[in-house]
Design an enzyme around this catalytic site. Sequence first.
Site, PDB file in Angstrom:
ATOM      1  N   ASP A 166       0.800  -1.226   0.000  1.00 20.07           N
ATOM      2  CA  ASP A 166       0.000   0.000   0.000  1.00 20.07           C
ATOM      3  C   ASP A 166       0.835   1.280   0.000  1.00 20.07           C
ATOM      4  O   ASP A 166       0.666   2.144   0.851  1.00 20.07           O
ATOM      5  CB  ASP A 166      -0.977  -0.010   1.182  1.00 20.07           C
ATOM      6  CG  ASP A 166      -1.948  -1.162   1.070  1.00 20.07           C
ATOM      7  OD1 ASP A 166      -2.910  -1.027   0.304  1.00 20.07           O
ATOM      8  OD2 ASP A 166      -1.726  -2.202   1.725  1.00 20.07           O
ATOM      9  N   HIS A 205      -6.048  -1.165  -6.541  1.00 21.84           N
ATOM     10  CA  HIS A 205      -5.976   0.178  -7.134  1.00 21.84           C
ATOM     11  C   HIS A 205      -5.390   0.151  -8.541  1.00 21.84           C
ATOM     12  O   HIS A 205      -5.808   0.932  -9.396  1.00 21.84           O
ATOM     13  CB  HIS A 205      -5.211   1.144  -6.224  1.00 21.84           C
ATOM     14  CG  HIS A 205      -6.049   1.625  -5.094  1.00 21.84           C
ATOM     15  ND1 HIS A 205      -6.774   2.784  -5.142  1.00 21.84           N
ATOM     16  CD2 HIS A 205      -6.314   1.070  -3.887  1.00 21.84           C
ATOM     17  CE1 HIS A 205      -7.446   2.932  -4.014  1.00 21.84           C
ATOM     18  NE2 HIS A 205      -7.179   1.900  -3.236  1.00 21.84           N
TER      19      HIS A 205
END
Length: 176
Positions: free
Chosen positions: A77, A149
């Site tokens: 992340d 994402h």
Amino acid sequence: EADGSVTDHAAAVARSVTGVAQSEQLRRQSTLLRYAQKAVDRRRAACLIALLAAGPALPQALPDTFENVRRVVAIGDVHGDYQRLVELLRTAALVNAKGAWTGGATHLVLDGDFVDRGDHSAQVLDLLMELEPQARKAGGWLHALIGNHEGMDLYGDLRYVTKEDFSGFQDRKSVV
């Protein structure tokens, strides 16, 4: 009768001017949409390139099993936070002050979500693409996994992309 024809003529001119203004507005909107789509296409292309660059040239298969790996560093992340990624890599002794690979045979695993939310996704992707061959040359590996994402960006779901992050993918050939 003269007043009626003047009024009718004025109404016709007003409709014509309104039509031209609406037509111009639609043209501008269409142009902006084309520019936006080109930028989205460039971002998708950058994500695809980053994903493909993480491995050797196709169709050569990537190994899926590794033996005698002495050190694994996993990071997740990153979300476009280039400075924090560099700090983590330096703290783990994987890169030097110039950003070159110093991790030797270490396997660096990035579990996706390199992009979005932060403002420097392009820099993050560029760094990973530079480090991958350096790691291999030193006997290490950089394993870049796809996160949700990256998938969202590829499918055109850009709700987490900041304006600054989006502009990071522009170059001198980009249309703004």
